[in-house]
Design an enzyme around this catalytic site. Structure first.
Site, PDB file in Angstrom:
ATOM      1  N   TYR A  33       9.114   2.671 -15.720  1.00 19.44           N
ATOM      2  CA  TYR A  33      10.047   1.664 -15.352  1.00 19.44           C
ATOM      3  C   TYR A  33      11.403   1.786 -16.598  1.00 19.44           C
ATOM      4  O   TYR A  33      10.676   2.333 -17.460  1.00 19.44           O
ATOM      5  CB  TYR A  33       9.891   0.369 -15.874  1.00 19.44           C
ATOM      6  CG  TYR A  33       9.513  -0.758 -16.214  1.00 19.44           C
ATOM      7  CD1 TYR A  33       8.615  -0.576 -16.928  1.00 19.44           C
ATOM      8  CD2 TYR A  33      10.891  -0.913 -16.933  1.00 19.44           C
ATOM      9  CE1 TYR A  33       8.748  -1.585 -18.041  1.00 19.44           C
ATOM     10  CE2 TYR A  33      11.110  -2.112 -17.789  1.00 19.44           C
ATOM     11  CZ  TYR A  33       9.438  -2.411 -18.304  1.00 19.44           C
ATOM     12  OH  TYR A  33       8.663  -3.208 -19.311  1.00 19.44           O
ATOM     13  N   LYS A 151       6.603   3.486 -21.594  1.00 22.43           N
ATOM     14  CA  LYS A 151       7.271   2.437 -21.306  1.00 22.43           C
ATOM     15  C   LYS A 151       6.225   2.067 -19.035  1.00 22.43           C
ATOM     16  O   LYS A 151       7.029   2.098 -18.228  1.00 22.43           O
ATOM     17  CB  LYS A 151       8.459   2.605 -20.503  1.00 22.43           C
ATOM     18  CG  LYS A 151       8.877   1.144 -19.874  1.00 22.43           C
ATOM     19  CD  LYS A 151      10.458   1.450 -20.471  1.00 22.43           C
ATOM     20  CE  LYS A 151      11.284   0.156 -20.676  1.00 22.43           C
ATOM     21  NZ  LYS A 151      10.788  -1.671 -21.542  1.00 22.43           N
ATOM     22  N   GLU A 183       5.425  -6.645 -31.749  1.00 23.76           N
ATOM     23  CA  GLU A 183       6.832  -6.179 -30.880  1.00 23.76           C
ATOM     24  C   GLU A 183       6.636  -7.717 -30.042  1.00 23.76           C
ATOM     25  O   GLU A 183       5.572  -7.971 -30.070  1.00 23.76           O
ATOM     26  CB  GLU A 183       7.250  -5.079 -29.889  1.00 23.76           C
ATOM     27  CG  GLU A 183       6.527  -4.471 -29.328  1.00 23.76           C
ATOM     28  CD  GLU A 183       6.730  -3.411 -28.634  1.00 23.76           C
ATOM     29  OE1 GLU A 183       7.921  -3.059 -27.984  1.00 23.76           O
ATOM     30  OE2 GLU A 183       5.378  -3.348 -27.952  1.00 23.76           O
ATOM     31  N   LEU A 207       6.555   0.598 -28.384  1.00 26.24           N
ATOM     32  CA  LEU A 207       7.762   0.673 -27.519  1.00 26.24           C
ATOM     33  C   LEU A 207       8.709   1.180 -28.207  1.00 26.24           C
ATOM     34  O   LEU A 207       9.479   1.024 -28.780  1.00 26.24           O
ATOM     35  CB  LEU A 207       7.945   0.303 -25.715  1.00 26.24           C
ATOM     36  CG  LEU A 207       8.866   1.078 -25.557  1.00 26.24           C
ATOM     37  CD1 LEU A 207       8.379   2.034 -24.387  1.00 26.24           C
ATOM     38  CD2 LEU A 207      10.178   0.035 -24.488  1.00 26.24           C
TER      39      LEU A 207
HETATM   40  N1  PDD Z   1      11.697  -3.766 -22.440  1.00 26.88           N
HETATM   41  N2  PDD Z   1       9.232  -3.113 -26.586  1.00 26.88           N
HETATM   42  C1  PDD Z   1       8.773  -3.573 -25.625  1.00 26.88           C
HETATM   43  C2  PDD Z   1       7.824  -4.240 -25.065  1.00 26.88           C
HETATM   44  C3  PDD Z   1       9.707  -3.170 -24.232  1.00 26.88           C
HETATM   45  O1  PDD Z   1       9.701  -3.438 -22.693  1.00 26.88           O
HETATM   46  C4  PDD Z   1      11.068  -3.129 -24.157  1.00 26.88           C
HETATM   47  C5  PDD Z   1      12.637  -3.182 -22.881  1.00 26.88           C
HETATM   48  C6  PDD Z   1      11.210  -2.936 -26.034  1.00 26.88           C
HETATM   49  C7  PDD Z   1      12.573  -2.217 -26.156  1.00 26.88           C
HETATM   50  O2  PDD Z   1      13.156  -1.320 -25.400  1.00 26.88           O
HETATM   51  P1  PDD Z   1      14.966  -0.665 -25.383  1.00 26.88           P
HETATM   52  O3  PDD Z   1      15.631  -1.087 -25.773  1.00 26.88           O
HETATM   53  O4  PDD Z   1      14.941   0.288 -24.170  1.00 26.88           O
HETATM   54  O5  PDD Z   1      15.167  -1.883 -24.257  1.00 26.88           O
HETATM   55  C8  PDD Z   1      10.695  -3.069 -27.126  1.00 26.88           C
HETATM   56  C9  PDD Z   1      12.784  -3.913 -21.223  1.00 26.88           C
HETATM   57  C10 PDD Z   1      14.351  -4.359 -22.195  1.00 26.88           C
HETATM   58  C11 PDD Z   1      12.373  -4.789 -20.045  1.00 26.88           C
HETATM   59  O6  PDD Z   1      10.993  -5.160 -19.717  1.00 26.88           O
HETATM   60  O7  PDD Z   1      12.944  -5.490 -19.340  1.00 26.88           O
END
Ligand code: PDD
Length: 287
Positions: A33, A151, A183, A207
């Site tokens: 996703y 992801k 994280e 991620l």
């Molecule tokens: N989540 N680490 C994890 C485990 C994440 O699920 C996310 C993003 C990030 C940050 O990635 P980005 O900057 O590309 O959004 C880091 C999204 C926002 C979610 O699951 O809703």
């Protein structure tokens, strides 16, 4: 209001959209996703999210059912049809719905991948009150699988982490593996010490956040010092500032870790400045 969503080539009212009970996303969490934020009715960091989607698909041998031109077109059409000024577009691709449950992957020539997109309307996203007060986190053990760089939709443990945070009366959890912070449950984690921004190096353990990438670039352009290395919860407690980044929160200050106040207990100058720069620059580059 009934949203218009996108499912396998069709734009439909949300209550008419259907996915098979045999879909591997539903049965096996066999799916990937992306979440792209929308500001001023435009997509933020779209190219980064599209590139990471392609990477996730390649790592899992998962065929993407649309090309990148179609993908941006669908995003834009959903934003327009749903009148989104501020919010998010959620996109999910799964390995489709074979005729029965089976651990082995189906032949992609026989079973096409499924694709679903929907919007989330979040007026005031950029002016979030939480960004003015900062959020509180607890640390929890990171027991997720070893390919967190992909992801995937396997979000049970991050959901459990949010619930542990909620139960502890705070906002989120930072995950810790071998004594080092990996994280946040849905964001990348940072501390600031003596003016240096410290965030975990990339690898299979976290991620590669699209927001992380942009924020580190803006920090370097603003002559801020950046160190990509892992850090401990003790270092976080002793830091001058802490924050997280994600597509849905941009740059969000963290003011408490495991009950210890960080700095003055209010959003620090580095996090505050980075949030301003990120919002300003990403708005300019939005598509
Ligand atoms: N989540 N680490 C994890 C485990 C994440 O699920 C996310 C993003 C990030 C940050 O990635 P980005 O900057 O590309 O959004 C880091 C999204 C926002 C979610 O699951 O809703």
């Amino acid at each position: 209001m009934t949203r218009t969503v996108y499912v396998n080539g069709e734009y439909l009212p949300e209550n008419e959209a259907k996915i098979s009970i045999f879909d591997r996303g539903f049965l096996m969490a066999d799916g990937i996703y992306e979440v792209t934020s929308v500001l001023d009715g435009k997509l933020i960091d779209f190219a980064g999210h599209a590139a990471r989607l392609e990477r996730s698909a390649n790592e899992l041998d998962l065929a993407l059912p649309v090309d990148m031109d179609e993908l941006i077109e669908i995003h834009r059409k959903l934003v327009e049809l749903n009148g989104i000024e501020e919010g998010m577009v959620y996109l999910q691709v799964t390995r489709g719905a074979p005729a029965d449950r089976d651990f082995a992957f189906p032949d992609p020539d026989e079973v096409p991948s499924s694709i679903v997109l929907f919007t989330q309307n979040k007026p005031g996203l950029a002016e979030s009150p939480a960004a003015k007060t900062g959020i509180k986190v607890i640390s929890i053990e990171d027991v997720r699988w070893g390919r967190r760089d992909i992801k995937t939709v396997q979000l049970l443990y991050p959901s459990m982490g949010k619930m542990m945070a909620k139960k502890a009366g705070v906002d989120d959890a930072w995950m810790v593996e071998d004594g080092k912070v990996t994280e946040g449950t849905s964001n990348n984690a940072y501390i600031v010490k003596n003016g240096t921004i410290i965030t975990r190096h990339l690898g299979n353990e976290i991620l590669a956040g699209i927001t992380r990438n942009a924020v580190l670039r803006f920090a370097q352009e603003a002559q801020m010092k950046v160190e990509e290395r892992s850090f401990t919860i003790d270092e976080a407690k002793d830091a001058d500032e802490a924050f997280v980044t994600s597509a849905s929160t941009f740059v969000m200050p963290v003011v408490e870790v495991d009950g210890a106040q960080i700095g003055e207990g209010t959003p620090g100058p580095v996090a505050t400045r980075l949030r301003e720069i990120y919002l300003e620059e990403s708005r300019k580059a939005a598509v």
